[in-house]
Scaffold this motif. Sequence first.
Motif, PDB file in Angstrom:
ATOM      1  N   THR A 574       0.860  -1.184   0.000  1.00 36.06           N
ATOM      2  CA  THR A 574       0.000   0.000   0.000  1.00 36.06           C
ATOM      3  C   THR A 574       0.892   1.229   0.000  1.00 36.06           C
ATOM      4  O   THR A 574       1.886   1.286   0.742  1.00 36.06           O
ATOM      5  CB  THR A 574      -0.894   0.024   1.244  1.00 36.06           C
ATOM      6  N   PRO A 575       0.600   2.217  -0.891  1.00 35.89           N
ATOM      7  CA  PRO A 575       1.439   3.422  -0.907  1.00 35.89           C
ATOM      8  C   PRO A 575       1.556   4.036   0.486  1.00 35.89           C
ATOM      9  O   PRO A 575       0.613   4.030   1.290  1.00 35.89           O
ATOM     10  CB  PRO A 575       0.701   4.346  -1.874  1.00 35.89           C
ATOM     11  N   ALA A 576       2.730   4.516   0.776  1.00 34.28           N
ATOM     12  CA  ALA A 576       2.972   5.083   2.102  1.00 34.28           C
ATOM     13  C   ALA A 576       2.202   6.374   2.300  1.00 34.28           C
ATOM     14  O   ALA A 576       1.886   6.753   3.421  1.00 34.28           O
ATOM     15  CB  ALA A 576       4.466   5.310   2.304  1.00 34.28           C
ATOM     16  N   SER A 577       1.864   7.081   1.207  1.00 39.88           N
ATOM     17  CA  SER A 577       1.158   8.356   1.350  1.00 39.88           C
ATOM     18  C   SER A 577       0.447   8.666   0.048  1.00 39.88           C
ATOM     19  O   SER A 577       0.562   7.930  -0.910  1.00 39.88           O
ATOM     20  CB  SER A 577       2.145   9.474   1.684  1.00 39.88           C
ATOM     21  N   GLY A 578      -0.259   9.768   0.030  1.00 40.20           N
ATOM     22  CA  GLY A 578      -0.946  10.208  -1.163  1.00 40.20           C
ATOM     23  C   GLY A 578      -2.423   9.931  -1.164  1.00 40.20           C
ATOM     24  O   GLY A 578      -3.127  10.343  -2.078  1.00 40.20           O
ATOM     25  N   SER A 579      -2.959   9.242  -0.114  1.00 38.28           N
ATOM     26  CA  SER A 579      -4.395   8.980  -0.075  1.00 38.28           C
ATOM     27  C   SER A 579      -5.080  10.048   0.768  1.00 38.28           C
ATOM     28  O   SER A 579      -4.602  10.429   1.840  1.00 38.28           O
ATOM     29  CB  SER A 579      -4.668   7.593   0.517  1.00 38.28           C
ATOM     30  N   ASP A 582      -8.427   8.874   5.696  1.00 42.38           N
ATOM     31  CA  ASP A 582      -7.784   8.669   7.005  1.00 42.38           C
ATOM     32  C   ASP A 582      -8.552   7.571   7.720  1.00 42.38           C
ATOM     33  O   ASP A 582      -9.693   7.765   8.146  1.00 42.38           O
ATOM     34  CB  ASP A 582      -7.819   9.968   7.810  1.00 42.38           C
ATOM     35  N   TRP A 596     -13.465   6.113   8.773  1.00 41.17           N
ATOM     36  CA  TRP A 596     -12.558   6.932   7.991  1.00 41.17           C
ATOM     37  C   TRP A 596     -13.227   8.225   7.579  1.00 41.17           C
ATOM     38  O   TRP A 596     -14.435   8.411   7.722  1.00 41.17           O
ATOM     39  CB  TRP A 596     -12.099   6.180   6.736  1.00 41.17           C
ATOM     40  N   ARG A 643      -7.642  -2.079   2.753  1.00 45.71           N
ATOM     41  CA  ARG A 643      -7.396  -0.880   1.961  1.00 45.71           C
ATOM     42  C   ARG A 643      -8.733  -0.186   1.752  1.00 45.71           C
ATOM     43  O   ARG A 643      -9.738  -0.828   1.463  1.00 45.71           O
ATOM     44  CB  ARG A 643      -6.804  -1.208   0.586  1.00 45.71           C
ATOM     45  N   THR A 645     -10.466   3.139  -0.404  1.00 48.35           N
ATOM     46  CA  THR A 645     -10.275   4.215  -1.381  1.00 48.35           C
ATOM     47  C   THR A 645     -11.542   5.040  -1.450  1.00 48.35           C
ATOM     48  O   THR A 645     -12.648   4.546  -1.178  1.00 48.35           O
ATOM     49  CB  THR A 645      -9.963   3.660  -2.777  1.00 48.35           C
ATOM     50  N   THR A 654      -9.257   7.306  -5.486  1.00 47.88           N
ATOM     51  CA  THR A 654      -8.042   7.902  -4.927  1.00 47.88           C
ATOM     52  C   THR A 654      -7.065   6.800  -4.592  1.00 47.88           C
ATOM     53  O   THR A 654      -7.383   5.607  -4.656  1.00 47.88           O
ATOM     54  CB  THR A 654      -8.363   8.684  -3.654  1.00 47.88           C
ATOM     55  N   ALA A 657      -5.754   3.917   1.397  1.00 49.24           N
ATOM     56  CA  ALA A 657      -5.212   4.053   2.752  1.00 49.24           C
ATOM     57  C   ALA A 657      -5.293   2.685   3.397  1.00 49.24           C
ATOM     58  O   ALA A 657      -6.325   2.006   3.322  1.00 49.24           O
ATOM     59  CB  ALA A 657      -6.008   5.062   3.567  1.00 49.24           C
TER      60      ALA A 657
END
Length: 665
Positions: A574-579, A582, A596, A643, A645, A654, A657
């Motif tokens: 999972t990407p560490a950031s950019g979403s 929360d 979230w 995950r 989105t 998006t 997260a």
Amino acid sequence: MNRISTARAATATAVVLATTGGLIGVAASTSSAAVTCASPVFKRQFFANTSFSGTPKKTDCDSAIDQNWGTGAPASGLPSNYFGVRWSVTRDFGSGGPFAFTASSRDGIRVYLDGVRKVDLWKNVSTTVSKTVNLTIPQGKHSLRIDFVNWTGSADVKFAYAPRTSATVDTVKPLTPGGAALTYSTSTYKSKLSWTRSPEMDLAGYQVYRRVSGGSYPVKPLAVATASATSYTDTPPMDGKLYYYEVRAYDKAGNTSAGTADKGVTTTKVATPAGVTATATDTAVGVRWNPVPGASAYKLYRNGTTLTTVKGATAYSDTAVARSVSASYRVAAVDTTGTVVSPLSTASAAVRRPVAAPRSLTATPGLVKASLKWSVPADGGSYAGFHVYRSTSVTVDTTGEPLDCTVKGPVTEGDQRYWTCVDNTAEGGVTYHYVVKGYDSAGTESAASGAVQVTPESRDLTAPAAPTGLTVTPTEYGFTLDWDDNTEADLHRYGIYKGSLYDDGDGGQVCLAHLVDHTFADTSELEYRAAADGEEVCFLVSAIDTAWNDSFRSTGEGKVVQVRELDLRPSEETPASGSPVDVTVVDDGGEISLSWYGGEDATGYRVHRWDGTSYVLVHTLDGGGRVSWTDPSAPRGTTSFYRVTAVLADGTETAPAGVAVALLP
């Protein structure tokens, strides 16, 4: 009166006595000139003839004329026939009035008043003859003479005179008493009216009258004295006024004389009490004052209202006064008559009766503390609070500062109300004595409660031994911990410490751990949940006793076990950031609950869960803003990776997260 024997010695010495209201005693003498008889006693003379001529053969005193000589001689040296006896007296008849003369004799008798014959029975008779004459005697002194002769035969004679006391006959008022005098004692506060004895033969007594200056004598007398009295002592009102007295004589017919001239006296005024004090106790207010001379009683007032009358004392205990209320006391003296009351004391004694002493105080020992509990009576007053006093001696000093103890209450139990206080400053093993006092809104304290004693328990400062045999096994949901049982009797629980490893600067590593969980003393194993994401961690277990002594915190000792979590992380990272999403996760009663916030641009959301090979869509929902969702199918005994989105308005998603969470089996 007495039969005179012819054998009586003719040389007896004369003795004459007068008594109140009557006559007593006779004694013989042959010398007429030497005999004096005090009025109203008769002087008696014996003659050896019937003409009363020559020198009497004998002279003596006789209190009453009542003799019977029979056929004998009346005295030595006298014949038994042809003798004469003469009685004479001069006396004061007072106001005079109607009298009755009663005579009887055998042989002749004649009675004279001031030389005027009133009774004449002058014959030689063989039987006794009698006669009564009623007459009016003028006021003042008059003489009486009674002549008796015996010619032949038996001789007896009797004469008496007395006032006629019937109200229909006697209308003559007695003479006004003489010699009236008045004295007054400033030490006894009594007046004494005295007078001389009245000469009235029908006197019944005296009437004493009193009036205040400017007033009139009342119809009813102040007092009535007997005929033999010559004084009367009175206790007039102690009001400082002028009082007049007079005395009047009254006879048996009910006639009353005029009063004596006024005799006046100014009385002492009853003083106002001084020195009034009031002292409040738990049970009453004690009021005291100085004695007032001449006072027979005292009127006590509380807050301007009559409280009571006190006799024979200069103190009073007021048990009826309300608690927590100011009470003011004043006193007035009542004179010996019970009618005159002095002005109220100028100074008043004000006091507040305190609230009632707390009762039913108990003390329960605890670990370096003592728990106190008490109640108060229902009529104890208005309590503003309580002060707790403590001492290590039996006698508790309540004059100093009270104990800093937070009082809580009241708590109602049944029909009682209780207050409590915990003394957390007590030392273990020390015996303390406690008392409690209540106080009102003015800060006035009550009496102390009964004392109680208690010895708090000492604090255990010795930590248990550190547990041994700790093993930590990684699992898909975290770790399984197991260790050897401790044997301390006061073991309360085990503490689970978890941390991360850091270099100690000397080529080694140190475990910086903090308490994350615990078990009770009957369990020496634990399943600890943690996401299986391959982190290296450290564990240790501490023993904690009932005094909360912790083996790790107290000694720093304990076996540290280093262990790495299983690594079940998805192969698809999972990407560490950019979403914009929360995500947070909560174990909601054994279920996984996600929440979230995707931002204002989100129109929906998609939730994916890793199934071991790929992320699978498990839930979609529309709408933006803050959202929560519980995964009903989340597997137990392993770690789940999610995950989330956000779906935008143009249909694009998006960046995701991610979040991981483990559930115990």
